[in-house]
Design an enzyme around this catalytic site. Structure first.
Site, PDB file in Angstrom:
ATOM      1  N   GLU A 294       0.877  -1.159  -0.066  1.00 48.90           N
ATOM      2  CA  GLU A 294       0.066   0.099  -0.008  1.00 48.90           C
ATOM      3  C   GLU A 294       0.889   1.253   0.032  1.00 48.90           C
ATOM      4  O   GLU A 294       1.900   1.315   0.681  1.00 48.90           O
ATOM      5  CB  GLU A 294      -0.849   0.086   1.263  1.00 48.90           C
ATOM      6  CG  GLU A 294      -2.002   1.160   1.156  1.00 48.90           C
ATOM      7  CD  GLU A 294      -2.739   1.028   2.608  1.00 48.90           C
ATOM      8  OE1 GLU A 294      -4.012   1.710   2.666  1.00 48.90           O
ATOM      9  OE2 GLU A 294      -2.475   0.419   3.514  1.00 48.90           O
TER      10      GLU A 294
ATOM     11  N   LYS B 292      -9.495   1.889  -2.686  1.00 46.63           N
ATOM     12  CA  LYS B 292      -9.881   1.229  -1.320  1.00 46.63           C
ATOM     13  C   LYS B 292     -11.215   1.611  -0.929  1.00 46.63           C
ATOM     14  O   LYS B 292     -11.578   2.772  -0.846  1.00 46.63           O
ATOM     15  CB  LYS B 292      -8.796   1.942  -0.197  1.00 46.63           C
ATOM     16  CG  LYS B 292      -8.899   1.068   1.177  1.00 46.63           C
ATOM     17  CD  LYS B 292      -7.690   1.656   1.899  1.00 46.63           C
ATOM     18  CE  LYS B 292      -7.573   1.334   3.287  1.00 46.63           C
ATOM     19  NZ  LYS B 292      -6.456   1.709   4.001  1.00 46.63           N
TER      20      LYS B 292
ATOM     21  N   CYS C 289      -5.188  -3.074   2.739  1.00 47.87           N
ATOM     22  CA  CYS C 289      -5.106  -3.104   4.255  1.00 47.87           C
ATOM     23  C   CYS C 289      -6.553  -3.314   4.771  1.00 47.87           C
ATOM     24  O   CYS C 289      -6.888  -4.288   5.060  1.00 47.87           O
ATOM     25  CB  CYS C 289      -4.536  -1.829   4.215  1.00 47.87           C
ATOM     26  SG  CYS C 289      -3.674  -1.637   5.850  1.00 47.87           S
TER      27      CYS C 289
END
Length: 282
Positions: free
Chosen positions: A40, A114, A155
């Site tokens: 990330e 995300k 994540c």
């Protein structure tokens, strides 16, 4: 398939990070990897919104994306850029946290923003409000490719199992979870969450991670957990990279996905039910 996870200690200087990442991609390709994955925020780890505003670029202008896509073509590899922090053009000034899957022809085969923002209070000293600086995505992405069906996540998404179940039900054989995971939660949560997502879906989970203390020219320094992981569809940890930056190799065989799902066919075994609440709150 031989894969390589890059575990990096990125700073808030995109040019410096690009040089280091490209060197690692070259090492991975020369080591025989055909699929290389970065963590990330590969281009910039920063807790300073003003710093991000000054150094981040829009996707079409981002030097990290163009240079790493060129490297994928030069070395004939598939490349997951775990995510880049990018200017999004939103009126409120929030950025995008965007993952890219690059083919050996340097073309972007898929991109994913995300969905779940890291808004938490781990401790009085460690709080995050990702949604203040980044706008969330709204669409899950499955990329069907010559190397397998790849479900893209980032994540904090790992805490939301319904996302992974849906990707698996659509055919994902590989789930990518690039991360800059908190050292406050990482020791207890990182590996169990990744293993759970693999077991629940019968898919490979590939999780390249940032690690260590990240130098900053402005704002506070960030720390991340490291421990890039590769987990098999049966829940076995095939690779744990520890906490040092570097290139880490693993071998995966997608036949293991079909085998795990044959043994435990829970991915498509949905049941309708209601929850009855008993008793009173105390």
């Amino acid at each position: 398939m031989r894969i390589a996870l890059l575990q990096t200690n990125a700073s808030d200087d995109p040019a410096r990070n690009l040089a280091a990442t490209r060197d690692m991609i070259v090492e991975a390709a020369r080591g025989g990897a055909t699929f290389v994955l970065t963590p990330e925020v590969t281009n910039c780890v920063s807790a300073s919104r003003s710093r991000q505003t000054s150094v981040l670029r829009r996707e079409e202008e981002d030097p990290t994306l163009s240079a790493l896509a060129a490297a994928a073509k030069e070395y004939g590899i598939w490349l997951l850029i775990g995510s880049l922090a990018l200017q999004s053009g939103d009126p409120d000034g929030r950025f995008a946290n965007r993952s890219f899957l690059i083919g050996p022809d340097s073309k972007v085969r898929a991109r994913y923003d995300k969905i779940h923002m890291f808004d938490v209070d781990v401790s009085p000293e460690e709080t995050y409000r990702e949604s203040a600086g980044y706008r969330p995505g709204s669409e899950a992405i499955l990329a069907r490719t010559e190397i397998g069906a790849i479900g893209m996540t980032i994540c904090y998404d790992v805490r939301f199992p319904h996302l992974y179940r849906k990707l698996a039900q659509e055919g994902a054989e590989i789930l990518t979870v690039p991360a800059a995971f908190s050292p406050g939660t990482g020791p207890m949560h990182w590996e169990p969450l990744l293993r759970a997502r693999a077991i629940e879906t019968g898919a490979f989970v590939l999780a390249p991670a940032q690690t260590g203390t990240h130098s900053a020219t402005s704002g506070r320094e960030r720390r991340t957990h490291g421990h890039s992981l590769v987990v098999s569809p049966w829940g076995e940890v095939l690779l744990d990279a520890g906490t040092e930056p570097g290139v880490h190799f693993a071998e995966i065989d997608l036949a293991a996905v079909a085998e795990a799902r044959r043994k435990v066919p829970s991915v498509h075994a949905d049941a309708e039910f209601d929850v009855r609440v008993m008793g009173e709150r105390r």
